[in-house]
Design a protein around this motif. Structure first.
Motif, mmCIF file in Angstrom:
data_model
loop_
_atom_site.group_PDB
_atom_site.id
_atom_site.type_symbol
_atom_site.label_atom_id
_atom_site.label_comp_id
_atom_site.label_asym_id
_atom_site.label_seq_id
_atom_site.Cartn_x
_atom_site.Cartn_y
_atom_site.Cartn_z
ATOM 1 N N SER A 74 -0.217 0.299 2.580
ATOM 2 C CA SER A 74 -0.918 -0.574 3.524
ATOM 3 C C SER A 74 -2.413 -0.662 3.258
ATOM 4 O O SER A 74 -3.078 -1.550 3.772
ATOM 5 N N SER A 75 -2.942 0.237 2.434
ATOM 6 C CA SER A 75 -4.392 0.234 2.208
ATOM 7 C C SER A 75 -4.747 0.375 0.731
ATOM 8 O O SER A 75 -5.778 0.947 0.392
ATOM 9 N N TYR A 76 -3.938 -0.163 -0.153
ATOM 10 C CA TYR A 76 -4.160 -0.032 -1.594
ATOM 11 C C TYR A 76 -5.535 -0.560 -1.998
ATOM 12 O O TYR A 76 -6.255 0.072 -2.749
ATOM 13 N N ASP A 125 -7.887 -6.944 5.671
ATOM 14 C CA ASP A 125 -8.726 -7.391 4.556
ATOM 15 C C ASP A 125 -7.890 -7.760 3.329
ATOM 16 O O ASP A 125 -8.410 -7.852 2.231
ATOM 17 N N ASP A 126 -6.579 -7.949 3.532
ATOM 18 C CA ASP A 126 -5.674 -8.335 2.453
ATOM 19 C C ASP A 126 -5.510 -7.217 1.422
ATOM 20 O O ASP A 126 -5.313 -7.467 0.241
ATOM 21 N N GLY A 127 -5.572 -5.961 1.882
ATOM 22 C CA GLY A 127 -5.506 -4.827 0.973
ATOM 23 C C GLY A 127 -4.118 -4.246 0.766
ATOM 24 O O GLY A 127 -3.899 -3.461 -0.155
ATOM 25 N N ALA A 128 -3.153 -4.623 1.585
ATOM 26 C CA ALA A 128 -1.800 -4.064 1.475
ATOM 27 C C ALA A 128 -1.112 -4.590 0.222
ATOM 28 O O ALA A 128 -1.290 -5.746 -0.165
ATOM 29 N N THR A 149 1.212 -3.759 -8.697
ATOM 30 C CA THR A 149 1.135 -3.993 -7.259
ATOM 31 C C THR A 149 1.059 -5.490 -7.039
ATOM 32 O O THR A 149 0.610 -6.238 -7.912
ATOM 33 N N VAL A 150 1.517 -5.935 -5.872
ATOM 34 C CA VAL A 150 1.484 -7.356 -5.545
ATOM 35 C C VAL A 150 1.237 -7.515 -4.048
ATOM 36 O O VAL A 150 1.716 -6.723 -3.245
ATOM 37 N N ARG A 151 0.450 -8.535 -3.709
ATOM 38 C CA ARG A 151 0.191 -8.833 -2.298
ATOM 39 C C ARG A 151 1.486 -9.221 -1.601
ATOM 40 O O ARG A 151 2.329 -9.913 -2.163
#
Length: 184
Positions: free
Chosen positions: A161-163, A169-172, A137-139
């Motif tokens: 969108s909510s990993y 909160d920078d979670g995507a 996964t990557v931001r």
């Protein structure tokens, strides 16, 4: 990468990988001291609030590999983690899957191909473990990492969108993967 191009030494402490006409040696971390070095670099690159924990590093070392790249003077300039079996922090892993947990390159050396060496190391570890694909996964805002992974042969296969929490909160995260073998 064929077995003729890259080598895992029999004692499993080092990898040799070709990249841009040179052969590079990656250490496979075997000690807490090596993991502490990796954590320092990870914290420098990602910040302590986003960096990896020692518990995660120990779990990764025992269920995959923590790879270390040093310069000619022995200074750690890059580190990367890959899991080949589930860990508590990443419990869902398909039988044919390796998960590229993270990669950090010294800030002053970024954009010089060092990440590509580490990505090749992750791939070699995955293949040696009998995996047919790597995932990660990557931001969304991490264009540098996305470009690097495209260059290494990864594709975007999804978006969550909510990993790691909310988008705010920078979670995507983008979900990326690379298949090693042709489907036949």
């Amino acid at each position: 990468m064929s077995g003729k191009e890259a080598v895992i030494f029999p004692n499993q402490r080092f990898l040799e990988l070709p990249h841009l006409g040179n052969v590079h040696t990656l250490e496979i971390a075997q000690s807490i001291c090596q993991l502490e070095e990796a954590k320092i670099l990870d914290d420098l690159v990602f910040g302590k609030h986003l960096g990896i924990t020692m518990d995660e590093l120990v779990n990764i070392m025992n269920n995959g590999a923590v790879l270390l790249l040093r310069d000619k003077d022995g200074k750690l300039i890059g580190e990367s983690q890959v899991i080949t079996s589930p860990i508590p922090q990443h419990p869902h892993l398909a039988d044919d899957e390796a998960y590229n947990y993270g990669t950090a390159v010294s800030p002053e050396l970024q954009n010089n191909g060092i990440a590509q060496i580490l990505f090749k190391g992750q791939e070699l570890i995955a293949k040696e473990a009998g995996k047919s694909k790597s995932t990660l996964t990557v931001r969304l805002e991490n264009a540098q990492s996305i470009r690097g992974r495209f260059k290494a042969g990864f594709q975007i296969v999804g978006y969550d969108s909510s990993y790691y929490g909310s988008v705010e909160d920078d979670g995507a995260r983008l979900l990326m993967e690379k298949h090693f073998y042709e489907k036949g």
